[in-house]
Scaffold this active site. Structure first.
Site, PDB file in Angstrom:
ATOM      1  N   LEU A 121       0.892  -1.167  -0.111  1.00 52.64           N
ATOM      2  CA  LEU A 121       0.075  -0.192  -0.103  1.00 52.64           C
ATOM      3  C   LEU A 121       0.787   1.233  -0.006  1.00 52.64           C
ATOM      4  O   LEU A 121       0.622   2.144  -0.773  1.00 52.64           O
ATOM      5  CB  LEU A 121      -0.960  -0.045   1.191  1.00 52.64           C
ATOM      6  CG  LEU A 121      -1.899   1.330   1.397  1.00 52.64           C
ATOM      7  CD1 LEU A 121      -2.770   1.340   0.221  1.00 52.64           C
ATOM      8  CD2 LEU A 121      -2.504   1.153   2.660  1.00 52.64           C
ATOM      9  N   PRO A 124       6.521   5.953  -1.759  1.00 53.06           N
ATOM     10  CA  PRO A 124       7.504   6.732  -1.241  1.00 53.06           C
ATOM     11  C   PRO A 124       7.108   8.021  -0.797  1.00 53.06           C
ATOM     12  O   PRO A 124       7.472   8.542   0.168  1.00 53.06           O
ATOM     13  CB  PRO A 124       8.697   6.946  -2.563  1.00 53.06           C
ATOM     14  CG  PRO A 124       8.502   5.588  -3.049  1.00 53.06           C
ATOM     15  CD  PRO A 124       6.757   5.286  -2.936  1.00 53.06           C
ATOM     16  N   SER A 128       1.152   7.427   4.699  1.00 49.23           N
ATOM     17  CA  SER A 128      -0.129   7.219   5.326  1.00 49.23           C
ATOM     18  C   SER A 128      -1.146   7.629   4.257  1.00 49.23           C
ATOM     19  O   SER A 128      -2.197   7.352   4.678  1.00 49.23           O
ATOM     20  CB  SER A 128      -0.263   7.677   6.760  1.00 49.23           C
ATOM     21  OG  SER A 128       1.058   6.893   7.497  1.00 49.23           O
ATOM     22  N   ARG A 262      17.098  -9.264  42.354  1.00 50.62           N
ATOM     23  CA  ARG A 262      18.170  -8.287  42.690  1.00 50.62           C
ATOM     24  C   ARG A 262      17.976  -7.600  43.799  1.00 50.62           C
ATOM     25  O   ARG A 262      16.898  -7.176  44.549  1.00 50.62           O
ATOM     26  CB  ARG A 262      18.390  -7.243  41.448  1.00 50.62           C
ATOM     27  CG  ARG A 262      18.328  -7.855  40.192  1.00 50.62           C
ATOM     28  CD  ARG A 262      19.776  -8.233  39.778  1.00 50.62           C
ATOM     29  NE  ARG A 262      20.604  -7.002  39.630  1.00 50.62           N
ATOM     30  CZ  ARG A 262      21.955  -7.295  39.038  1.00 50.62           C
ATOM     31  NH1 ARG A 262      22.415  -8.371  38.873  1.00 50.62           N
ATOM     32  NH2 ARG A 262      22.402  -6.121  38.904  1.00 50.62           N
ATOM     33  N   GLY A 335      22.256  -1.016  33.456  1.00 52.56           N
ATOM     34  CA  GLY A 335      23.123  -1.117  32.465  1.00 52.56           C
ATOM     35  C   GLY A 335      22.723  -2.731  31.636  1.00 52.56           C
ATOM     36  O   GLY A 335      22.953  -2.433  30.299  1.00 52.56           O
ATOM     37  N   GLU A 358       0.762   0.758   9.615  1.00 61.10           N
ATOM     38  CA  GLU A 358      -0.583   0.508   9.731  1.00 61.10           C
ATOM     39  C   GLU A 358      -1.348   1.839  10.394  1.00 61.10           C
ATOM     40  O   GLU A 358      -2.416   1.883  11.191  1.00 61.10           O
ATOM     41  CB  GLU A 358      -1.251  -0.634  10.473  1.00 61.10           C
ATOM     42  CG  GLU A 358      -0.785  -1.817   9.755  1.00 61.10           C
ATOM     43  CD  GLU A 358      -1.619  -3.058  10.128  1.00 61.10           C
ATOM     44  OE1 GLU A 358      -2.889  -2.937  10.422  1.00 61.10           O
ATOM     45  OE2 GLU A 358      -1.113  -4.065  10.019  1.00 61.10           O
ATOM     46  N   GLY A 359      -0.718   3.045  10.095  1.00 63.14           N
ATOM     47  CA  GLY A 359      -1.500   4.341  10.700  1.00 63.14           C
ATOM     48  C   GLY A 359      -0.526   4.732  11.957  1.00 63.14           C
ATOM     49  O   GLY A 359      -0.830   4.319  12.823  1.00 63.14           O
ATOM     50  N   SER A 361       0.701   7.225  15.291  1.00 66.13           N
ATOM     51  CA  SER A 361       0.004   7.370  16.241  1.00 66.13           C
ATOM     52  C   SER A 361      -0.918   8.817  16.130  1.00 66.13           C
ATOM     53  O   SER A 361      -1.894   8.976  16.471  1.00 66.13           O
ATOM     54  CB  SER A 361       0.967   7.784  17.499  1.00 66.13           C
ATOM     55  OG  SER A 361       1.441   6.261  17.996  1.00 66.13           O
TER      56      SER A 361
END
Length: 380
Positions: A121, A124, A128, A262, A335, A358-359, A361
């Site tokens: 779909l 370039p 969207s 931890r 880290g 797919e669109g 935000s």
């Protein structure tokens, strides 16, 4: 142990719970070699097909099933989710709009993993903005001739068949697009660039130079391409939210295991109130994303003709907040969170693209705003 209590929510039926259990069992032995992405995707498609899970990607589409599978696979491995998702998206237009002969030609192959599919779909220049697509399909007798480029095409270069959108000129903008089924072995089709991204997937820029296809390859009627594309995205946009949810659940699980094992200055990390606050925020985001995702999926399965607002809300919230959940997990790992080979580092790279494809935000915000304002103006 991942949280599965959400399966008791009223969105689901026993068949969904049974499927989830079978997929969890299958995923227990899942091992994906990321050293050769193309080979890994081909193997994943074949294995998912052999196991029967690709049966859900074609024919009658149950969105809750698609979401459950994507969430579970994403929690295990991002590439496994990708391989499954593209089989559905790539042939979604055939499932929803194809003639019986078109379905018979391709769905048995894609649903068994014998053929890989793709959804072509994006271009370039248009991104969207689908209505501004410039690729052309010119009628010539009993054929159409394709010319133009597509880019950021998932499975580009390894797909056997593409659902492709091109301008046929019935009208301006969205009114002049049509959809076609295009096999990958046609003369004039070429992969001009393989695109390398931070979370490796098969992505490519495709060029079509005088590619000739029969008029019978069209999906739906001339000028219905935009309708076809939006119909497909209306189903599969919720599944992107589900994949993000899977990433977020895995990040929360990894974080819980880390802070439980931890110690800092003689105290377990999990006993620190600040750490508990982070865990609470992560759990809240996961459950909120799950509620929005499965509301959208259930609404579509219940017969709603369109779920643009619900799907946009699910995708926007789930992808944006999965990013935040994963970021918190990385922070809790210190880290080690940014060390290559750690799962949270992999998730950090995996999630980012979901806020774009797919669109993006911001596009979802526009959809939500328009749908909300339109409902208000109609008085309900």
């Amino acid at each position: 142990m991942p949280d599965r209590s959400f399966l008791s929510w009223p969105f689901f039926e026993d068949r969904h719970r049974d499927l989830s259990a079978r997929l969890e069992e299958w995923c227990a032995d899942l091992s994906v070699d990321h050293s050769d992405i193309d080979a890994a995707c081909r193997k994943l498609v074949a294995d998912l097909g052999s196991a029967g899970f690709l049966e859900h990607t074609g024919g009658t589409l149950d969105v809750r099933t698609l979401c459950l599978i994507r969430e579970t696979l994403a929690r295990q491995d991002g590439l496994a989710d990708f391989a499954f998702a593209m089989q559905g998206l790539g042939t979604g237009a055939i499932s929803l709009f194809g003639r019986p002969d078109q379905k018979d030609a391709w769905l048995p192959q894609t649903r068994t993993g014998k053929a890989i599919s793709a959804f072509a779909l994006t271009e370039p220049q248009s991104g969207s903005d689908v209505a501004n697509s410039t690729m052309t399909a010119t009628r010539d007798g009993d054929d159409y001739v394709l010319n133009g480029e597509k880019t950021w095409i998932s499975n580009g270069g390894i797909a056997d068949v593409y659902t492709l959108f091109a301008r046929t000129g019935e009208g301006p903008g969205a009114k002049g697009l049509s959809a076609f089924i295009v096999p990958a072995d046609l003369p004039g089709f070429e992969v001009v660039e393989r695109l390398q991204v931070m979370a490796p997937h098969p992505l490519a820029t495709l060029r079509f130079t005088d590619v000739r296809i029969p008029a019978s390859a069209m999906l739906g009627n001339p000028g219905e391409g935009f309708k076809v594309a939006m119909g497909v995205l209306d189903v599969f946009r919720s599944t992107v939210a589900a994949a993000a949810l899977g990433f977020a659940r895995r990040a929360l699980d990894e974080a819980l295991a880390r802070v439980g094992s931890r110690q800092v200055q003689g105290a377990a990390l999990i006993d620190l109130q600040m750490v508990q606050g982070h865990i609470a925020d992560m759990a809240l985001d996961v459950d909120a994303a799950a509620l929005l995702t499965y509301r959208a999926a259930w609404t579509k399965d219940a017969g709603a003709p369109r779920v643009s607002r619900e799907a946009a809300m699910a995708k926007l919230y789930s992808t944006d907040h999965a990013q935040q959940v994963i970021d918190k997990a990385v922070q809790l790992f210190g880290g080690d969170g940014v060390r290559v080979g750690m799962k949270v580092e992999e998730l950090y790279r995996d999630i980012r693209a979901l806020r774009i494809y797919e669109g993006a935000s911001d596009v979802q915000r526009v959809v939500i705003a328009r749908q909300t304002m339109g409902a208000f103006q109609k008085g309900g």
